[in-house]
Design an enzyme around this catalytic site. Structure first.
Site, short mmCIF file in Angstrom:
data_model
loop_
_atom_site.label_atom_id
_atom_site.label_comp_id
_atom_site.label_asym_id
_atom_site.label_seq_id
_atom_site.Cartn_x
_atom_site.Cartn_y
_atom_site.Cartn_z
N HIS A 69 -15.89 26.34 -1.59
CA HIS A 69 -15.77 26.84 -2.97
C HIS A 69 -14.34 27.34 -3.15
CE1 HIS A 69 -17.16 30.27 -5.92
NE2 HIS A 69 -16.38 29.39 -6.50
N HIS B 215 -21.51 28.17 3.13
CA HIS B 215 -20.70 28.32 1.91
C HIS B 215 -19.40 29.03 2.28
CE1 HIS B 215 -20.17 28.68 -2.49
NE2 HIS B 215 -19.72 29.89 -2.26
N MET C 167 -11.51 28.99 -4.86
CA MET C 167 -11.12 29.93 -5.91
C MET C 167 -9.61 30.11 -5.81
SD MET C 167 -14.37 32.44 -5.39
CE MET C 167 -14.66 31.75 -3.76
N ASP D 191 -15.96 30.54 1.05
CA ASP D 191 -15.27 31.06 -0.13
C ASP D 191 -13.77 31.16 0.13
OD1 ASP D 191 -17.28 31.55 -2.13
OD2 ASP D 191 -18.09 33.08 -0.78
N ASP E 26 -24.37 31.19 -7.41
CA ASP E 26 -23.54 31.97 -6.49
C ASP E 26 -23.24 33.34 -7.07
OD1 ASP E 26 -21.75 32.86 -4.58
OD2 ASP E 26 -20.21 31.34 -5.00
N SER F 194 -23.00 32.70 2.39
CA SER F 194 -21.54 32.76 2.20
C SER F 194 -20.91 33.56 3.32
CB SER F 194 -21.22 33.43 0.86
OG SER F 194 -19.87 33.86 0.90
C1 DX5 Z 1 -17.91 35.47 -4.96
C2 DX5 Z 1 -18.21 34.38 -3.96
C3 DX5 Z 1 -19.61 34.41 -3.51
C4 DX5 Z 1 -20.00 35.67 -2.77
C5 DX5 Z 1 -21.47 35.87 -2.88
O1 DX5 Z 1 -16.60 35.33 -5.36
O2 DX5 Z 1 -17.97 33.12 -4.52
O3 DX5 Z 1 -19.90 33.27 -2.73
O4 DX5 Z 1 -19.65 35.64 -1.44
O5 DX5 Z 1 -21.78 37.07 -2.29
P1 DX5 Z 1 -23.09 37.87 -2.68
O6 DX5 Z 1 -24.25 37.00 -2.34
O7 DX5 Z 1 -23.02 39.10 -1.83
O8 DX5 Z 1 -23.02 38.17 -4.15
ZN ZN Z 2 -18.76 31.28 -3.51
#
Ligand code: DX5
Ligand code: ZN
Length: 217
Positions: free
Chosen positions: A67, A34, A69, A36, A177, A9
């Site tokens: 992804h 990935h 959000m 975010d 994730d 990510s």
């Molecule tokens: C959280 C994100 C994740 C995050 C994961 O809101 O969707 O993709 O970056 O990070 P780690 O692996 O550090 O938990």
């Molecule tokens: Zn994510």
């Protein structure tokens, strides 16, 4: 075990040199990037949007897993697709009763689609759309920030969704994730995940290639 893909990510990357960061992921053996996307409304953080995806696209041939959000993801799906996303995932919590329509909209733009559930959302909410998806994403932290601790109840959800996918006979990916580390990745894979997102685990590592290899092994 199915072929496992590692999806670092870029939330944990240095945003001031994103091109370089993405190229480094490719060199270090990542399978997917990935991305975010956070809007400060659906989650309590703001990251980046369409322009970043478009610019990253020029630096890698790896699939871009976007992804979203954000609230009203349906408004932006087409533009993310045009920017170079290979797969777009949207939250049940953002779409609710419209999830099926939003997934179909994503498909209609020619990219793969996926449904996401938060740690406090039961599998039941997406049961009817699982086989319409190219990928299902189970959040093992509440979205918003990297570096949080893995919530173990995600493992039961992985097992439940994996059983549905296997029974369908379709090649649907199952992604996890949040809070993935070299220490917990084994049980995550055993529970059925085959796409592993890792933010801080990869970006904080001294040796990214070794960490990616370890997560994949
Ligand atoms: C959280 C994100 C994740 C995050 C994961 O809101 O969707 O993709 O970056 O990070 P780690 O692996 O550090 O938990
Ligand atoms: Zn994510």
């Amino acid at each position: 075990m199915k072929n496992v893909k590692i999806a670092p990510s870029i939330l944990s990357a240095d945003f001031s040199k994103m091109g370089e960061e993405v190229r480094s992921l490719e060199t270090c053996g990542a399978d997917v990037v990935h991305c975010d996307v956070m809007d400060g409304v659906f989650v309590n953080n703001i990251t980046f949007g369409i322009k970043m995806v478009e610019d990253i696209r020029k630096h890698t041939t790896l699939p871009l897993d976007c992804h979203l959000m954000i609230v009203h993801p349906e408004k932006y799906v087409e533009r993310f697709a045009k920017a170079g996303a290979d797969i777009i995932t949207v939250h049940w919590e953002a779409c609710q009763d419209n999830l099926k329509e939003v997934l179909e909209l994503i498909k209609s733009t020619g990219v793969k689609c996926g449904a996401v559930i938060n740690p406090d959302t039961p599998v039941d909410k997406i049961r009817d759309v699982i086989t319409l998806c190219d990928m299902v994403l189970v959040m093992s932290v509440f979205p918003g920030f990297g570096g949080q601790k893995f919530i173990p109840s995600a493992l039961d959800k992985l097992r439940e969704i994996r059983a549905i996918i296997d029974a369908s006979g379709k090649a649907i990916d199952l992604e996890i994730d949040g809070g993935v580390t070299a220490e917990n990745v084994e049980e995550i894979k055993a529970a059925g995940a085959n796409v592993i997102v890792a933010g801080s685990a990869v970006f904080k590592a001294e040796d990214r290639a070794a960490t990616i290899a370890k997560l994949k092994a």
